[in-house]
Design an enzyme around this catalytic site. Structure first.
Site, PDB file in Angstrom:
ATOM      1  N   LYS A   1      51.008 -47.787 -17.554  1.00  0.00           N
ATOM      2  CA  LYS A   1      50.046 -48.710 -18.151  1.00  0.00           C
ATOM      3  C   LYS A   1      48.950 -47.866 -18.782  1.00  0.00           C
ATOM      4  O   LYS A   1      48.346 -47.009 -18.121  1.00  0.00           O
ATOM      5  CB  LYS A   1      49.469 -49.651 -17.087  1.00  0.00           C
ATOM      6  CG  LYS A   1      50.497 -50.689 -16.630  1.00  0.00           C
ATOM      7  CD  LYS A   1      49.927 -51.698 -15.671  1.00  0.00           C
ATOM      8  CE  LYS A   1      51.012 -52.671 -15.237  1.00  0.00           C
ATOM      9  NZ  LYS A   1      50.625 -53.434 -14.048  1.00  0.00           N
TER      10      LYS A   1
ATOM     11  N   ASP B   1      59.186 -57.091  -9.018  1.00  0.00           N
ATOM     12  CA  ASP B   1      57.916 -56.366  -8.864  1.00  0.00           C
ATOM     13  C   ASP B   1      57.173 -56.946  -7.663  1.00  0.00           C
ATOM     14  O   ASP B   1      56.799 -58.121  -7.659  1.00  0.00           O
ATOM     15  CB  ASP B   1      57.073 -56.518 -10.142  1.00  0.00           C
ATOM     16  CG  ASP B   1      55.767 -55.718 -10.090  1.00  0.00           C
ATOM     17  OD1 ASP B   1      55.510 -55.048  -9.068  1.00  0.00           O
ATOM     18  OD2 ASP B   1      54.998 -55.770 -11.084  1.00  0.00           O
TER      19      ASP B   1
ATOM     20  N   ASP C   1      54.190 -48.289 -10.068  1.00  0.00           N
ATOM     21  CA  ASP C   1      53.170 -48.812 -10.990  1.00  0.00           C
ATOM     22  C   ASP C   1      51.805 -48.387 -10.436  1.00  0.00           C
ATOM     23  O   ASP C   1      51.271 -47.327 -10.799  1.00  0.00           O
ATOM     24  CB  ASP C   1      53.339 -50.350 -11.082  1.00  0.00           C
ATOM     25  CG  ASP C   1      52.235 -51.067 -11.845  1.00  0.00           C
ATOM     26  OD1 ASP C   1      51.257 -50.424 -12.243  1.00  0.00           O
ATOM     27  OD2 ASP C   1      52.324 -52.300 -12.034  1.00  0.00           O
TER      28      ASP C   1
ATOM     29  N   SER D   1      57.593 -60.375 -17.896  1.00  0.00           N
ATOM     30  CA  SER D   1      57.223 -60.416 -16.494  1.00  0.00           C
ATOM     31  C   SER D   1      56.935 -61.872 -16.152  1.00  0.00           C
ATOM     32  O   SER D   1      56.065 -62.495 -16.760  1.00  0.00           O
ATOM     33  CB  SER D   1      55.972 -59.552 -16.269  1.00  0.00           C
ATOM     34  OG  SER D   1      55.499 -59.704 -14.956  1.00  0.00           O
TER      35      SER D   1
ATOM     36  N   GLU E   1      59.870 -52.615  -8.333  1.00  0.00           N
ATOM     37  CA  GLU E   1      58.604 -52.026  -8.769  1.00  0.00           C
ATOM     38  C   GLU E   1      57.581 -52.130  -7.644  1.00  0.00           C
ATOM     39  O   GLU E   1      57.387 -53.200  -7.063  1.00  0.00           O
ATOM     40  CB  GLU E   1      58.133 -52.782 -10.024  1.00  0.00           C
ATOM     41  CG  GLU E   1      56.821 -52.263 -10.606  1.00  0.00           C
ATOM     42  CD  GLU E   1      56.424 -53.000 -11.888  1.00  0.00           C
ATOM     43  OE1 GLU E   1      57.285 -53.655 -12.500  1.00  0.00           O
ATOM     44  OE2 GLU E   1      55.246 -52.917 -12.263  1.00  0.00           O
TER      45      GLU E   1
ATOM     46  N   GLY F   1      52.243 -54.187 -18.471  1.00  0.00           N
ATOM     47  CA  GLY F   1      51.239 -55.041 -19.093  1.00  0.00           C
ATOM     48  C   GLY F   1      50.200 -55.500 -18.094  1.00  0.00           C
ATOM     49  O   GLY F   1      50.419 -55.464 -16.878  1.00  0.00           O
TER      50      GLY F   1
ATOM     51  N   LYS G   1      61.796 -59.546 -15.529  1.00  0.00           N
ATOM     52  CA  LYS G   1      61.168 -59.058 -14.294  1.00  0.00           C
ATOM     53  C   LYS G   1      60.587 -60.271 -13.593  1.00  0.00           C
ATOM     54  O   LYS G   1      59.893 -61.076 -14.216  1.00  0.00           O
ATOM     55  CB  LYS G   1      60.074 -58.048 -14.653  1.00  0.00           C
ATOM     56  CG  LYS G   1      58.943 -57.880 -13.646  1.00  0.00           C
ATOM     57  CD  LYS G   1      58.095 -56.672 -14.016  1.00  0.00           C
ATOM     58  CE  LYS G   1      56.647 -56.848 -13.607  1.00  0.00           C
ATOM     59  NZ  LYS G   1      55.822 -55.696 -14.058  1.00  0.00           N
TER      60      LYS G   1
ATOM     61  N   LYS H   1      58.317 -61.539 -10.218  1.00  0.00           N
ATOM     62  CA  LYS H   1      57.433 -61.073  -9.153  1.00  0.00           C
ATOM     63  C   LYS H   1      58.065 -61.458  -7.836  1.00  0.00           C
ATOM     64  O   LYS H   1      58.639 -62.550  -7.711  1.00  0.00           O
ATOM     65  CB  LYS H   1      56.064 -61.746  -9.291  1.00  0.00           C
ATOM     66  CG  LYS H   1      55.297 -61.283 -10.511  1.00  0.00           C
ATOM     67  CD  LYS H   1      54.810 -59.855 -10.343  1.00  0.00           C
ATOM     68  CE  LYS H   1      54.005 -59.391 -11.540  1.00  0.00           C
ATOM     69  NZ  LYS H   1      53.536 -57.994 -11.370  1.00  0.00           N
TER      70      LYS H   1
HETATM   71  O1  OSB Z   1      52.111 -55.402 -11.687  1.00  0.00           O
HETATM   72  O2  OSB Z   1      52.833 -55.286 -13.661  1.00  0.00           O
HETATM   73  C1  OSB Z   1      52.038 -55.761 -12.848  1.00  0.00           C
HETATM   74  C2  OSB Z   1      49.916 -58.474 -14.518  1.00  0.00           C
HETATM   75  C3  OSB Z   1      48.699 -58.256 -13.912  1.00  0.00           C
HETATM   76  C4  OSB Z   1      48.597 -57.282 -12.958  1.00  0.00           C
HETATM   77  C5  OSB Z   1      49.703 -56.506 -12.609  1.00  0.00           C
HETATM   78  C6  OSB Z   1      50.926 -56.710 -13.223  1.00  0.00           C
HETATM   79  C7  OSB Z   1      51.033 -57.732 -14.176  1.00  0.00           C
HETATM   80  C8  OSB Z   1      52.281 -58.084 -14.832  1.00  0.00           C
HETATM   81  C9  OSB Z   1      52.181 -58.831 -16.135  1.00  0.00           C
HETATM   82  O3  OSB Z   1      53.372 -57.915 -14.349  1.00  0.00           O
HETATM   83  C10 OSB Z   1      52.607 -58.040 -17.305  1.00  0.00           C
HETATM   84  C11 OSB Z   1      52.251 -58.758 -18.575  1.00  0.00           C
HETATM   85  O4  OSB Z   1      53.004 -59.646 -18.961  1.00  0.00           O
HETATM   86  O5  OSB Z   1      51.208 -58.437 -19.180  1.00  0.00           O
HETATM   87 MG    MG Z   2      53.635 -53.973 -11.520  1.00  0.00          MG
END
Ligand code: OSB
Ligand code: MG
Length: 370
Positions: free
Chosen positions: A264, A190, A240, A136, A215, A292, A162, A164
């Site tokens: 998660k 995402d 999510d 991510s 996402e 994550g 992925k 953001k």
């Molecule tokens: O939306 O998946 C998410 C991190 C913090 C809060 C929300 C998200 C995330 C990530 C990071 O996308 C995932 C990771 O590398 O731990």
């Molecule tokens: Mg997410």
């Protein structure tokens, strides 16, 4: 087994690189670790996966601390626990706070697996010894920086990227990433709830980028509008934030709000709940993957164990320790193979040694509840 004590340890650890989502930037993590001990001196470890502020969901570090200290730990201490799968039931009368609950529940699973001398992933009923990994990548200061990050991760072997997305960082960025890296790489976006139904036309235009999924494009507490958006676009929607439980997953799938779910461990309340969702989705051929929360090695080790369950068929946001930390709190650090996988460990419990000295050096407060 009887739980004799719960230790809460808050650590502060800077990230190797800031992580930016549509709700803000994180430079440093404040993480609560849980250590539960039984009557024979055995111990298991867990992690509260909430953020430092209630931005991703309602839970946050300071609130989780008191919730565990005053309410959740007292609900399990002294109870005769015949199986880790019973811990969820002991906390059932307490609403919400699933990440706080998961930090205790997952620690008891680790403890139980250690007592049985089996790896946690096997104890959970995991089937895939090798799990597939993606990364991510947060919002960057420039497209060049994003390119550089993607390049690094693809070279490392990660199977999907992925990125953001947010209203200032979407169509043009994805277009440029596709142009630079081609249509073959597995790419997804995402949004962390940054859009509304007013953006349907934008999502329709982005269909041409053939992303694996979008996402959580819409509100964190919505499934109804997501179903509307999914009817209008070809790209699969993955939920999510909106999915806290098996009933949430069932309803979202039923009304067509998503075709994929990001599970998660903390958000759904621990291993027992994750397993129920995995079984349900597997039976209905709804792909799921492990999300994550910028976890330390302890949370990450639990994520690896969860990812071995049969429903987890898509690459997750489970990546190497060094992407987050100069030095992790577990040993060995989590690494990926050159083809972007992690091999589930053979050691008992979470399968990694906890570095007590490292934790002591990072600790900002701790307490023991007996
Ligand atoms: O939306 O998946 C998410 C991190 C913090 C809060 C929300 C998200 C995330 C990530 C990071 O996308 C995932 C990771 O590398 O731990
Ligand atoms: Mg997410």
């Amino acid at each position: 087994m009887q739980i004799k004590s719960v230790e809460l340890i808050e650590i502060k650890m800077p990230l190797v690189h800031f992580f930016e989502t549509s709700f803000g930037r994180t430079y440093e993590r404040r993480i609560i670790l849980t250590r539960v001990a039984d009557e024979n001196g055995g111990a298991g470890w867990g992690e509260v996966t909430c953020g430092e502020t209630p931005s991703y969901n309602e839970e946050w570090t300071d609130a989780a601390w008191v919730t565990i200290e005053k309410i959740l730990a007292p609900a399990i201490i002294g109870m005769e626990i015949t199986s880790a799968s019973r811990v969820w039931g002991l906390m059932k009368k307490i609403r919400g706070n699933r990440m706080a609950k998961a930090a205790l529940e997952t620690a008891v699973w680790d403890l139980e697996a250690k007592n049985l001398d089996v790896p946690l992933w096997k104890h959970l009923g995991g089937v895939n010894k090798e799990i597939i990994c993606g990364v991510s990548i947060g919002i960057q200061d420039s497209v060049e920086q994003l390119f550089e990050k993607i390049e690094t991760e693809l070279n490392a072997g990660y199977q999907r990227i992925k990125i953001k997305i947010a209203p200032h960082w979407d169509y043009e960025i994805i277009k440029q990433v596709r142009k630079k890296f081609g249509s073959k790489i597995l790419l997804m976006g995402d949004a962390n709830s940054a859009y509304t139904l007013d953006d349907i036309a934008l999502f329709k235009r982005m269909d041409k980028f053939k992303l694996m999924m979008f996402e959580q494009p819409l509100a964190h507490d919505d499934i109804f509008d997501h179903a509307k958006l999914q009817r209008e676009i070809a790209t699969p929607i993955c939920l999510d934030e909106s999915i806290h439980s098996l009933p949430d997953a069932r309803k979202a799938i039923k009304i067509g709000a998503c075709k994929i779910i990001n599970v998660k461990l903390g958000r759904v309340g621990g291993h027992k709940q994750a397993k129920r969702i995995s079984n349900y989705c597997h039976a209905r051929k709804i792909p799921i993957w492990c999300g994550g929360m910028l976890e330390s090695g302890i949370g990450r080790a639990h994520n690896i164990a969860m990812s071995t369950l049969k429903g987890f068929t898509l690459p997750g946001d489970v990546s190497a320790s060094k992407r987050y930390w100069h030095e992790d709190i577990i040993e060995p650090a989590i690494e990926i193979t050159e083809h972007g996988t992690i091999i589930a460990p053979e050691k008992a419990g979470i399968g990694f040694d906890v570095k007590r000295n490292r934790i002591d050096n990072l600790t900002v407060r701790k307490t023991a509840i007996k």
